[in-house]
Scaffold this motif. Structure first.
Motif, PDB file in Angstrom:
ATOM      1  N   LYS A 170      43.062   3.310 -20.498  1.00  0.00           N
ATOM      2  CA  LYS A 170      41.952   2.751 -21.293  1.00  0.00           C
ATOM      3  C   LYS A 170      42.496   1.922 -22.461  1.00  0.00           C
ATOM      4  N   VAL A 171      43.466   1.059 -22.124  1.00  0.00           N
ATOM      5  CA  VAL A 171      44.105   0.207 -23.124  1.00  0.00           C
ATOM      6  C   VAL A 171      44.058  -1.242 -22.648  1.00  0.00           C
ATOM      7  N   GLY A 172      43.660  -2.145 -23.552  1.00  0.00           N
ATOM      8  CA  GLY A 172      43.673  -3.561 -23.254  1.00  0.00           C
ATOM      9  C   GLY A 172      44.723  -4.267 -24.097  1.00  0.00           C
ATOM     10  N   TYR A 173      45.377  -5.264 -23.513  1.00  0.00           N
ATOM     11  CA  TYR A 173      46.460  -5.973 -24.204  1.00  0.00           C
ATOM     12  C   TYR A 173      46.082  -7.439 -24.398  1.00  0.00           C
ATOM     13  N   LYS A 174      46.594  -8.010 -25.516  1.00  0.00           N
ATOM     14  CA  LYS A 174      46.309  -9.408 -25.877  1.00  0.00           C
ATOM     15  C   LYS A 174      44.785  -9.620 -25.963  1.00  0.00           C
ATOM     16  N   PHE A 175      44.206  -8.960 -26.962  1.00  0.00           N
ATOM     17  CA  PHE A 175      42.755  -8.973 -27.148  1.00  0.00           C
ATOM     18  C   PHE A 175      42.348 -10.086 -28.106  1.00  0.00           C
ATOM     19  N   VAL A 176      41.279 -10.815 -27.742  1.00  0.00           N
ATOM     20  CA  VAL A 176      40.741 -11.880 -28.596  1.00  0.00           C
ATOM     21  C   VAL A 176      39.227 -11.712 -28.692  1.00  0.00           C
ATOM     22  N   LEU A 177      38.720 -11.732 -29.925  1.00  0.00           N
ATOM     23  CA  LEU A 177      37.278 -11.671 -30.175  1.00  0.00           C
ATOM     24  C   LEU A 177      36.870 -12.889 -30.995  1.00  0.00           C
ATOM     25  N   LEU A 189      39.362 -12.982 -34.046  1.00  0.00           N
ATOM     26  CA  LEU A 189      40.240 -11.827 -34.215  1.00  0.00           C
ATOM     27  C   LEU A 189      41.193 -11.762 -33.027  1.00  0.00           C
ATOM     28  N   ILE A 190      42.475 -11.637 -33.322  1.00  0.00           N
ATOM     29  CA  ILE A 190      43.508 -11.519 -32.294  1.00  0.00           C
ATOM     30  C   ILE A 190      44.264 -10.211 -32.520  1.00  0.00           C
ATOM     31  N   ALA A 191      44.424  -9.432 -31.465  1.00  0.00           N
ATOM     32  CA  ALA A 191      45.121  -8.148 -31.591  1.00  0.00           C
ATOM     33  C   ALA A 191      46.078  -7.959 -30.416  1.00  0.00           C
ATOM     34  N   GLU A 192      47.158  -7.226 -30.671  1.00  0.00           N
ATOM     35  CA  GLU A 192      48.122  -6.950 -29.612  1.00  0.00           C
ATOM     36  C   GLU A 192      47.530  -6.033 -28.546  1.00  0.00           C
ATOM     37  N   ARG A 193      46.721  -5.062 -28.981  1.00  0.00           N
ATOM     38  CA  ARG A 193      46.103  -4.165 -28.016  1.00  0.00           C
ATOM     39  C   ARG A 193      44.839  -3.542 -28.596  1.00  0.00           C
ATOM     40  N   ILE A 194      44.002  -3.054 -27.689  1.00  0.00           N
ATOM     41  CA  ILE A 194      42.758  -2.396 -28.067  1.00  0.00           C
ATOM     42  C   ILE A 194      42.637  -1.138 -27.214  1.00  0.00           C
ATOM     43  N   THR A 195      42.310   0.007 -27.824  1.00  0.00           N
ATOM     44  CA  THR A 195      42.250   1.277 -27.095  1.00  0.00           C
ATOM     45  C   THR A 195      40.884   1.912 -27.280  1.00  0.00           C
ATOM     46  N   TRP A 196      40.467   2.661 -26.270  1.00  0.00           N
ATOM     47  CA  TRP A 196      39.169   3.338 -26.286  1.00  0.00           C
ATOM     48  C   TRP A 196      39.333   4.761 -26.791  1.00  0.00           C
ATOM     49  N   ASP A 197      38.570   5.115 -27.833  1.00  0.00           N
ATOM     50  CA  ASP A 197      38.567   6.465 -28.378  1.00  0.00           C
ATOM     51  C   ASP A 197      37.356   7.189 -27.796  1.00  0.00           C
ATOM     52  N   SER A 198      37.595   8.091 -26.852  1.00  0.00           N
ATOM     53  CA  SER A 198      36.499   8.772 -26.167  1.00  0.00           C
ATOM     54  C   SER A 198      35.781   9.772 -27.061  1.00  0.00           C
ATOM     55  N   THR A 200      35.100   9.337 -30.541  1.00  0.00           N
ATOM     56  CA  THR A 200      34.159   8.603 -31.390  1.00  0.00           C
ATOM     57  C   THR A 200      33.373   7.554 -30.605  1.00  0.00           C
ATOM     58  N   THR A 201      33.740   7.357 -29.323  1.00  0.00           N
ATOM     59  CA  THR A 201      33.152   6.313 -28.473  1.00  0.00           C
ATOM     60  C   THR A 201      33.189   4.953 -29.162  1.00  0.00           C
ATOM     61  N   LYS A 202      34.342   4.674 -29.771  1.00  0.00           N
ATOM     62  CA  LYS A 202      34.564   3.380 -30.405  1.00  0.00           C
ATOM     63  C   LYS A 202      35.911   2.827 -29.951  1.00  0.00           C
ATOM     64  N   ASP A 227      38.870   0.704 -36.609  1.00  0.00           N
ATOM     65  CA  ASP A 227      37.838   1.033 -35.634  1.00  0.00           C
ATOM     66  C   ASP A 227      36.791  -0.069 -35.613  1.00  0.00           C
ATOM     67  N   THR A 228      36.232  -0.289 -34.448  1.00  0.00           N
ATOM     68  CA  THR A 228      35.155  -1.268 -34.337  1.00  0.00           C
ATOM     69  C   THR A 228      34.214  -0.866 -33.209  1.00  0.00           C
ATOM     70  N   THR A 229      32.970  -1.266 -33.311  1.00  0.00           N
ATOM     71  CA  THR A 229      31.975  -1.005 -32.279  1.00  0.00           C
ATOM     72  C   THR A 229      31.686  -2.303 -31.534  1.00  0.00           C
ATOM     73  N   LEU A 230      31.929  -2.289 -30.232  1.00  0.00           N
ATOM     74  CA  LEU A 230      31.683  -3.452 -29.384  1.00  0.00           C
ATOM     75  C   LEU A 230      30.784  -3.038 -28.224  1.00  0.00           C
ATOM     76  N   ASP A 231      29.941  -3.943 -27.793  1.00  0.00           N
ATOM     77  CA  ASP A 231      29.025  -3.650 -26.689  1.00  0.00           C
ATOM     78  C   ASP A 231      29.746  -3.791 -25.348  1.00  0.00           C
ATOM     79  N   MET A 232      30.775  -2.973 -25.160  1.00  0.00           N
ATOM     80  CA  MET A 232      31.475  -2.906 -23.884  1.00  0.00           C
ATOM     81  C   MET A 232      32.133  -1.539 -23.796  1.00  0.00           C
ATOM     82  N   LYS A 233      32.347  -1.086 -22.561  1.00  0.00           N
ATOM     83  CA  LYS A 233      32.947   0.206 -22.307  1.00  0.00           C
ATOM     84  C   LYS A 233      34.060   0.055 -21.274  1.00  0.00           C
TER      85      LYS A 233
END
Length: 359
Positions: A170-177, A189-198, A200-202, A227-233
């Protein structure tokens, strides 16, 4: 409400339907075991999981898929047998019209329709979820469970890009928002990776830099994690086949609503799955009418001829469904039209045969 003849036909109809379904179940399970046995042994599938997860999902799914064929064969079989034993002629001679003869058939078809409708909306998605979960581990496990180059619109003004997403971790790499107002970029926003926290569901964004644009002024924020809230799972990045068949109706409608915004190319498959759940149970009425019209006349070839014609037409119906789905998925045919075409076509044929049936 029902005469003795009505109860006799209803009993014949439903008992033949259940018996035919039992035969199909045994045949399907035997053939599937012979095909899947090597996979079960290769991945050390536990016996209890094979029975209570795989076949608990396999049997309802395929019985529901083959229900039109089973229903049609059942109607053809017992009705042609009644005609061959000269039971229908006395019924019509006693004052029953052909339309009156259809009443017990319509009642039985209504019961089958109701059960099929409930299964399509509430039972099959749950059993499919269990079955697909088993298959992903013990039948067709993915060696590389990573989705690459994902572009997604998550709301009216926000766009996401992930270079690759690991479904296992549940990890995404080279994330751009990117956030826009009209055609104007407001934030990137540019990030090296984004991970799902089950818990906090964030989402947690790691090693990020955020460029904020306000007209001619710009600001750059950097950080290690936030932490951030995005409309995707994480489920939005799943790669498994038939994943939409494992969604309940509420989840399916939510996915369709999101797809209207995101436009990831899944809309046709989503709508096909939704419309099939509502439309295909009506085949119980269509094929029952056709079956009675075909087999209510005593023919020289006996029940074998009627049964052969019935099996041929029922397989034609299923093949017709698959072709319509393919033309919708690959050829641009609207999903609702693709789902309606088989039933409408066979309904027209059934009405024609009913008009031509001996009265």
């Amino acid at each position: 409400m029902f005469s003795i003849i009505d109860r006799y036909i209803i009993k014949k109809y439903l008992s033949t339907f259940v018996f035919t379904m039992a035969i199909f179940t045994v045949v399907m399970v035997i053939f599937d075991i012979s095909e899947r046995l090597d996979d079960f042994l290769k991945y050390n599938a536990p016996m209890d999981k094979i029975i209570f997860e795989y076949y608990a999902g396999f049997i309802p799914f395929y019985l529901n898929f083959l229900c039109p064929l089973i229903n049609f064969i059942a109607v053809i079989f017992f009705t042609s047998k009644m005609a061959d034993q000269t039971e229908i002629v006395p019924i019509l001679s006693a004052g029953y019209s052909f339309n009156r003869l259809l009443r017990p058939y319509a009642f039985s078809a209504t019961l089958i329709f109701a059960v099929s409708f409930i299964f399509n909306l509430y039972i099959i998605p749950r059993t499919n979820k269990i079955k697909i979960g088993f298959e992903n581990v013990y039948v067709k496990p993915l060696k590389d469970n990573t989705k690459v180059s994902t572009h997604m619109q998550i709301d009216k003004n926000s766009y996401v890009y992930i270079d690759n997403f690991d479904n296992n971790a549940k990890v995404g790499y080279k994330f751009v928002l990117e956030k826009f107002k009209g055609d104007t970029l407001l934030e990137k926003l540019i990030a090296e990776r984004i991970t799902w926290d089950s818990v906090t569901t964030k989402w947690k964004i790691h090693d990020y830099s955020n460029r904020i644009i306000n007209g001619l002024h710009e600001r750059m924020d950097k950080g290690t994690v936030k932490d951030t809230t995005l409309d995707m799972k994480p489920s939005d990045f799943e790669l498994y086949d038939n994943i939409f068949t494992a969604m309940d109706t509420k989840e399916l409608n939510e996915r369709i609503y999101k797809e209207e915004i995101r436009g990831t190319g899944m809309m046709t498959d989503l709508k096909l799955e939704k419309y099939k759940r509502y439309v295909y149970p009506f085949s119980a009425f269509v094929l029952t009418l056709m079956g009675v019209a075909l087999s209510s006349k005593k023919v020289r070839g006996g029940i074998g001829l009627s049964l052969g014609v019935g099996i041929g037409l029922s397989f034609t119906y299923i093949v017709f469904i698959q072709f319509a789905n393919m033309f919708s998925s690959k050829g641009g045919l609207p999903p609702l039209i693709a789902v309606l075409i088989p039933n409408v076509t066979f309904l027209i044929i059934a009405i024609y045969l009913a008009i031509r049936a001996p009265k």
